[in-house]
Design an enzyme around this catalytic site. Structure first.
Site, PDB file in Angstrom:
ATOM      1  N   LYS A   7       4.849   4.678  -3.730  1.00 50.78           N
ATOM      2  CA  LYS A   7       4.191   5.969  -3.513  1.00 50.78           C
ATOM      3  C   LYS A   7       4.814   7.038  -4.409  1.00 50.78           C
ATOM      4  CE  LYS A   7       2.408   8.653   0.375  1.00 50.78           C
ATOM      5  NZ  LYS A   7       1.052   8.711  -0.181  1.00 50.78           N
ATOM      6  N   GLU A  55      -8.934   1.297  -3.304  1.00 51.37           N
ATOM      7  CA  GLU A  55      -8.638   2.246  -2.223  1.00 51.37           C
ATOM      8  C   GLU A  55      -9.142   3.619  -2.628  1.00 51.37           C
ATOM      9  OE1 GLU A  55      -4.384   2.897  -1.709  1.00 51.37           O
ATOM     10  OE2 GLU A  55      -4.060   2.659  -3.863  1.00 51.37           O
TER      11      GLU A  55
HETATM   12  N1  PMP Z   1      -3.628   5.159  -0.649  1.00 57.53           N
HETATM   13  C1  PMP Z   1      -3.254   6.224  -1.379  1.00 57.53           C
HETATM   14  C2  PMP Z   1      -3.414   6.171  -2.866  1.00 57.53           C
HETATM   15  C3  PMP Z   1      -2.714   7.360  -0.759  1.00 57.53           C
HETATM   16  O1  PMP Z   1      -2.315   8.407  -1.487  1.00 57.53           O
HETATM   17  C4  PMP Z   1      -2.613   7.382   0.658  1.00 57.53           C
HETATM   18  C5  PMP Z   1      -2.106   8.604   1.360  1.00 57.53           C
HETATM   19  N2  PMP Z   1      -0.737   8.722   1.327  1.00 57.53           N
HETATM   20  C6  PMP Z   1      -3.012   6.244   1.377  1.00 57.53           C
HETATM   21  C7  PMP Z   1      -3.520   5.162   0.686  1.00 57.53           C
HETATM   22  C8  PMP Z   1      -2.896   6.198   2.872  1.00 57.53           C
HETATM   23  O2  PMP Z   1      -1.568   6.072   3.257  1.00 57.53           O
HETATM   24  P1  PMP Z   1      -1.044   6.599   4.666  1.00 57.53           P
HETATM   25  O3  PMP Z   1      -1.914   5.973   5.705  1.00 57.53           O
HETATM   26  O4  PMP Z   1       0.350   6.155   4.737  1.00 57.53           O
HETATM   27  O5  PMP Z   1      -1.202   8.090   4.645  1.00 57.53           O
END
Ligand code: PMP
Length: 283
Positions: free
Chosen positions: A148, A181
């Site tokens: 991330k 995604e």
């Molecule tokens: N994919 C991406 C590219 C994101 O930026 C996020 C948000 N952080 C998610 C998926 C979802 O992750 P989370 O459920 O941990 O917020």
């Protein structure tokens, strides 16, 4: 009330809070982050967010800026100082300040920034109840989207394109036509009694909301298939939705201007949204 941010050991008024121009986050996007939902003054799935931060840091050989227990204290302090009951806490770690040079600095002084802000929970629930439109974009990101990082330029461009098309999210599509995604969310469809999402092994960030939703599906005995899907499959699906810490579960009603299912938010997605916090960790 003035907002307060945490920057490298200092709680500062938000508008004065700043990092050095040679912070590697600013120079190279050499940093990672997390966004955690705050609900009733508590952190949602903090353990999983911190576990993922640990993984991101370790994959990039970046040092913790403070210990994990200290970070937990700082997160709560920023939430409290901003009087956030419902909203989010954002925390970012970079490889710190050093003379601009591509190679890692000799020191291990990571930078830490934490901010928090309130959200109108009722308004978000109402908006989610209407569903959102998404547009599709070619996935032009690097291979390590499982980390991330703050290197989000493709996401910025995709989400801006979505906005300009009157949509709320962009769905990235890989070279084989499969949805990876969203720009800042994971993507799901429901076909008959089966809920489908891409496996987290390639092409996506393992969303914390995704992981907790998998727990919820197991508990409710709902059928899950971790398999990639194409845009055409999503258009033919009964329902589609996205997940993230800030959108929780939000129905998708339109893809590239075409309706999904009935064109209305699906009952299963809305039910999952309602049930989500019964299973999430609240700490
Ligand atoms: N994919 C991406 C590219 C994101 O930026 C996020 C948000 N952080 C998610 C998926 C979802 O992750 P989370 O459920 O941990 O917020």
């Amino acid at each position: 009330m003035s907002r307060i941010a945490y920057v490298n050991g200092i709680y500062a008024p938000h508008r004065e809070a700043a990092v050095h121009i040679e912070d590697r986050g600013y120079q190279f996007a050499d940093g990672v982050y997390e966004v955690c939902e705050v609900r009733d003054g508590r952190l949602v799935d903090e353990t999983r967010h911190l576990d993922r931060l640990a993984r991101s840091l370790s994959e990039l050989r970046m040092a913790w800026p403070v210990s994990r227990p200290a970070l937990c204290v700082i997160l709560r302090e920023v939430v409290a100082r901003n009087r956030v009951r419902d909203g989010l806490v954002y925390f970012q770690v970079t490889r710190g300040v050093a003379r601009r040079d591509f190679m890692f600095p000799a020191h291990q002084r990571s930078s830490l920034v934490v901010t928090a802000r309130s959200a109108d929970r009722a308004a978000l629930d109402t908006a989610a109840g209407q569903g959102i439109a998404v547009v599709t974009r070619p996935d032009n990101r690097w291979e390590r989207v499982d980390i991330k990082t703050v290197g989000l330029l493709p996401n910025v461009l995709a989400k801006q394109a979505a906005k300009e098309a009157g949509a709320k999210e962009a769905w990235f599509v890989d070279a084989n036509g499969y949805v990876t995604e969203g720009g800042s969310s994971n993507a799901w469809i429901i076909v008959g009694n089966t809920i489908q999402t891409r496996p987290a092994e390639t092409g996506i960030l393992r969303g914390v909301t995704r992981t907790t939703l998998l727990d919820l599906l197991a508990r409710e005995g709902l059928k899950l298939k971790e398999r990639p899907f194409k845009v055409g499959e999503a258009l033919k699906a009964d329902e589609a939705f996205i997940t993230s810490a800030t959108t929780i579960v939000t129905p998708v009603v339109k893809i590239d201007g075409k309706p999904v299912g009935s064109g209305k938010p699906g009952p299963v997605a809305l039910k999952l949204r309602k049930a989500f916090h019964n299973i999430a960790e609240l700490a």
